[in-house]
Design an enzyme around this catalytic site. Sequence first.
Site, PDB file in Angstrom:
ATOM      1  N   SER A 141      -1.819  21.701  -0.887  1.00  0.00           N
ATOM      2  CA  SER A 141      -2.620  21.750   0.349  1.00  0.00           C
ATOM      3  C   SER A 141      -2.615  23.104   1.025  1.00  0.00           C
ATOM      4  O   SER A 141      -3.323  23.290   2.028  1.00  0.00           O
ATOM      5  CB  SER A 141      -2.083  20.723   1.346  1.00  0.00           C
ATOM      6  N   ARG A 155      16.042   3.952   6.079  1.00  0.00           N
ATOM      7  CA  ARG A 155      15.885   2.761   6.930  1.00  0.00           C
ATOM      8  C   ARG A 155      17.113   1.858   6.987  1.00  0.00           C
ATOM      9  O   ARG A 155      17.424   1.305   8.030  1.00  0.00           O
ATOM     10  CB  ARG A 155      14.691   1.916   6.438  1.00  0.00           C
ATOM     11  N   CYS A 166       5.380  -0.678   7.074  1.00  0.00           N
ATOM     12  CA  CYS A 166       4.210  -1.132   7.837  1.00  0.00           C
ATOM     13  C   CYS A 166       4.148  -2.656   7.980  1.00  0.00           C
ATOM     14  O   CYS A 166       3.864  -3.186   9.049  1.00  0.00           O
ATOM     15  CB  CYS A 166       2.932  -0.606   7.191  1.00  0.00           C
ATOM     16  N   GLN A 202      -2.124  -6.817   1.895  1.00  0.00           N
ATOM     17  CA  GLN A 202      -1.972  -5.430   2.330  1.00  0.00           C
ATOM     18  C   GLN A 202      -3.077  -4.523   1.782  1.00  0.00           C
ATOM     19  O   GLN A 202      -3.419  -4.576   0.591  1.00  0.00           O
ATOM     20  CB  GLN A 202      -0.585  -4.913   1.915  1.00  0.00           C
ATOM     21  N   GLY A 230      -2.229   1.503   2.576  1.00  0.00           N
ATOM     22  CA  GLY A 230      -0.765   1.413   2.580  1.00  0.00           C
ATOM     23  C   GLY A 230      -0.135   2.159   1.425  1.00  0.00           C
ATOM     24  O   GLY A 230       1.047   2.504   1.457  1.00  0.00           O
ATOM     25  N   HIS A 273      -3.274  -4.427   7.425  1.00  0.00           N
ATOM     26  CA  HIS A 273      -2.570  -5.465   6.669  1.00  0.00           C
ATOM     27  C   HIS A 273      -2.693  -6.786   7.441  1.00  0.00           C
ATOM     28  O   HIS A 273      -2.630  -6.801   8.677  1.00  0.00           O
ATOM     29  CB  HIS A 273      -1.078  -5.141   6.549  1.00  0.00           C
TER      30      HIS A 273
HETATM   31  N1  NAP Z   1       0.230   4.414   4.187  1.00  0.00           N
HETATM   32  C1  NAP Z   1       0.907   3.604   4.978  1.00  0.00           C
HETATM   33  O1  NAP Z   1       0.374   2.615   5.544  1.00  0.00           O
HETATM   34  C2  NAP Z   1       2.355   3.837   5.235  1.00  0.00           C
HETATM   35  C3  NAP Z   1       2.985   3.061   6.197  1.00  0.00           C
HETATM   36  C4  NAP Z   1       4.328   3.270   6.467  1.00  0.00           C
HETATM   37  C5  NAP Z   1       5.004   4.249   5.789  1.00  0.00           C
HETATM   38  N2  NAP Z   1       4.373   5.015   4.849  1.00  0.00           N
HETATM   39  C6  NAP Z   1       5.147   6.046   4.173  1.00  0.00           C
HETATM   40  O2  NAP Z   1       4.661   7.328   4.572  1.00  0.00           O
HETATM   41  C7  NAP Z   1       4.809   8.251   3.483  1.00  0.00           C
HETATM   42  C8  NAP Z   1       3.458   8.904   3.185  1.00  0.00           C
HETATM   43  O3  NAP Z   1       2.509   7.922   2.886  1.00  0.00           O
HETATM   44  P1  NAP Z   1       0.953   8.214   2.806  1.00  0.00           P
HETATM   45  O4  NAP Z   1       0.338   6.886   2.656  1.00  0.00           O
HETATM   46  O5  NAP Z   1       0.504   9.103   3.931  1.00  0.00           O
HETATM   47  O6  NAP Z   1       0.853   9.031   1.406  1.00  0.00           O
HETATM   48  P2  NAP Z   1      -0.245  10.089   0.911  1.00  0.00           P
HETATM   49  O7  NAP Z   1      -1.562   9.797   1.504  1.00  0.00           O
HETATM   50  O8  NAP Z   1      -0.106  10.118  -0.559  1.00  0.00           O
HETATM   51  O9  NAP Z   1       0.259  11.497   1.507  1.00  0.00           O
HETATM   52  C9  NAP Z   1       1.450  12.107   1.093  1.00  0.00           C
HETATM   53  C10 NAP Z   1       1.678  13.376   1.880  1.00  0.00           C
HETATM   54  O10 NAP Z   1       2.937  13.934   1.504  1.00  0.00           O
HETATM   55  C11 NAP Z   1       2.745  15.277   1.087  1.00  0.00           C
HETATM   56  N3  NAP Z   1       3.706  15.632   0.042  1.00  0.00           N
HETATM   57  C12 NAP Z   1       3.900  15.030  -1.142  1.00  0.00           C
HETATM   58  N4  NAP Z   1       4.867  15.658  -1.851  1.00  0.00           N
HETATM   59  C13 NAP Z   1       5.298  16.675  -1.072  1.00  0.00           C
HETATM   60  C14 NAP Z   1       6.274  17.689  -1.239  1.00  0.00           C
HETATM   61  N5  NAP Z   1       7.028  17.785  -2.330  1.00  0.00           N
HETATM   62  N6  NAP Z   1       6.448  18.580  -0.217  1.00  0.00           N
HETATM   63  C15 NAP Z   1       5.697  18.507   0.898  1.00  0.00           C
HETATM   64  N7  NAP Z   1       4.751  17.566   1.110  1.00  0.00           N
HETATM   65  C16 NAP Z   1       4.558  16.658   0.143  1.00  0.00           C
HETATM   66  C17 NAP Z   1       1.319  15.321   0.577  1.00  0.00           C
HETATM   67  O11 NAP Z   1       0.889  16.661   0.575  1.00  0.00           O
HETATM   68  P3  NAP Z   1      -0.268  17.144  -0.469  1.00  0.00           P
HETATM   69  O12 NAP Z   1      -1.551  16.618   0.095  1.00  0.00           O
HETATM   70  O13 NAP Z   1      -0.120  18.615  -0.400  1.00  0.00           O
HETATM   71  O14 NAP Z   1       0.077  16.546  -1.789  1.00  0.00           O
HETATM   72  C18 NAP Z   1       0.632  14.463   1.630  1.00  0.00           C
HETATM   73  O15 NAP Z   1       0.430  15.218   2.816  1.00  0.00           O
HETATM   74  C19 NAP Z   1       5.411   7.445   2.324  1.00  0.00           C
HETATM   75  O16 NAP Z   1       6.813   7.597   2.371  1.00  0.00           O
HETATM   76  C20 NAP Z   1       5.027   6.024   2.657  1.00  0.00           C
HETATM   77  O17 NAP Z   1       5.909   5.098   2.098  1.00  0.00           O
HETATM   78  C21 NAP Z   1       3.052   4.827   4.564  1.00  0.00           C
END
Ligand code: NAP
Length: 339
Positions: free
Chosen positions: A47, A106, A135, A162, A166, A248
């Site tokens: 990014s 957690r 979530c 879900q 997510g 969800h």
């Molecule tokens: N989605 C949900 O509803 C939800 C709810 C609760 C918790 N979570 C948790 O939140 C976290 C992110 O989820 P998401 O759904 O937002 O995933 P996502 O859309 O795949 O986004 C992942 C983010 O992490 C960054 N990233 C990945 N590897 C990295 C690294 N080595 N160094 C720095 N940045 C890195 C990515 O950057 P790039 O774009 O540069 O790859 C992107 O900004 C996860 O742990 C997930 O379990 C998600």
Amino acid sequence: MSPLRKKSTYRVAVVGATGAVGTEMIEVLEERNFPVEVLLPLASSRSVGGTVTFRGEDIPVQLLTKDSLDKIDIALFSAGADVSREYAPIAAEQGAVVIDNSAAWRMDPNVPLVVPEVNRDDLTRHKGIIANPNCSTIQMVVALKPLHDQARVKRIVVTTFQSVSGTGKEAMDELMEECKDLLSFKEPTPKVYPYQIAFNCLPHIDDFLPSGYTKEEMKLVHETRKIMGDESIQITATTVRVPVYVSHSEAVNIETERKLTAHEARAVLSAAPGVLVFDDPSRKLYPMPLDAAGKDVVYVGRVREDGSIPHGLNLWVVADNLRKGAALNAVQIAECLVQ
Ligand SMILES: NC(=O)c1ccc[n+]([C@@H]2O[C@H](COP(=O)([O-])OP(=O)(O)OC[C@H]3O[C@@H](n4cnc5c(N)ncnc54)[C@H](OP(=O)(O)O)[C@@H]3O)[C@@H](O)[C@H]2O)c1
């Protein structure tokens, strides 16, 4: 690792700023007018070169390194558990308070797991890292805590429906691509999920454990007990991925110690923080994912007494997983810290 020093404005880092949750975090910080002095968006090398928009300004995304989090007051992490395991202790050591969205911390007994409407007092015992629950857990405990306080919840049977958001932004793209392929009579090629998600349901979220349950199902068990502060609650879960973009839904059956009628339960929930009772079957009013998407409240509908046990209730609970299920809850935790 010290508690947050009170100031009028704060240096805030968003780790995973380009992801589904990170993008929402930046929006929620702006919408709620969080006192941000400087916003630092961090992500992977993929990014770097891109920007995020905050308060009308395009801010360059920077690479997350061990030095990025120096001089940061609050670090909102949503870049997956591996990144959190490696960088959250570094950030905390450098004086930031970390609010982590991943599953990394957690269940650590030294890390509070917080939903402000339920257990904000647990924030007082943080040592630099605070965990944001999963979530599906957040929306369930927001709805169940007021009923627990009133009638003590003894047992929970929950089935989740879900959305693909997510799983993150790649899964959202996959659902769109599969829909396009299928409508053009092409065979879809799943990459994120093991099977086609478009026009399908997958009873499989996160890895399977030897017990036959998935990790997602066990998060609902362990996290709910930790947040509600009651290890005696019996919980069993089935988690299902459905072809919905955002929000969800959960079918929740509870058994309580004291009898609660459906009418009483609706009254208790109507007065509860963060809950909106949306329940009038005579007018076909019940919560749906499309209603909850983009909203902050946890919707509860279809409140019914369960005639198969003496003190049972059924509820249908729907919330935006990216907002209350992730970004909003994290920003609400930050708001509690700066109040
Ligand atoms: N989605 C949900 O509803 C939800 C709810 C609760 C918790 N979570 C948790 O939140 C976290 C992110 O989820 P998401 O759904 O937002 O995933 P996502 O859309 O795949 O986004 C992942 C983010 O992490 C960054 N990233 C990945 N590897 C990295 C690294 N080595 N160094 C720095 N940045 C890195 C990515 O950057 P790039 O774009 O540069 O790859 C992107 O900004 C996860 O742990 C997930 O379990 C998600």
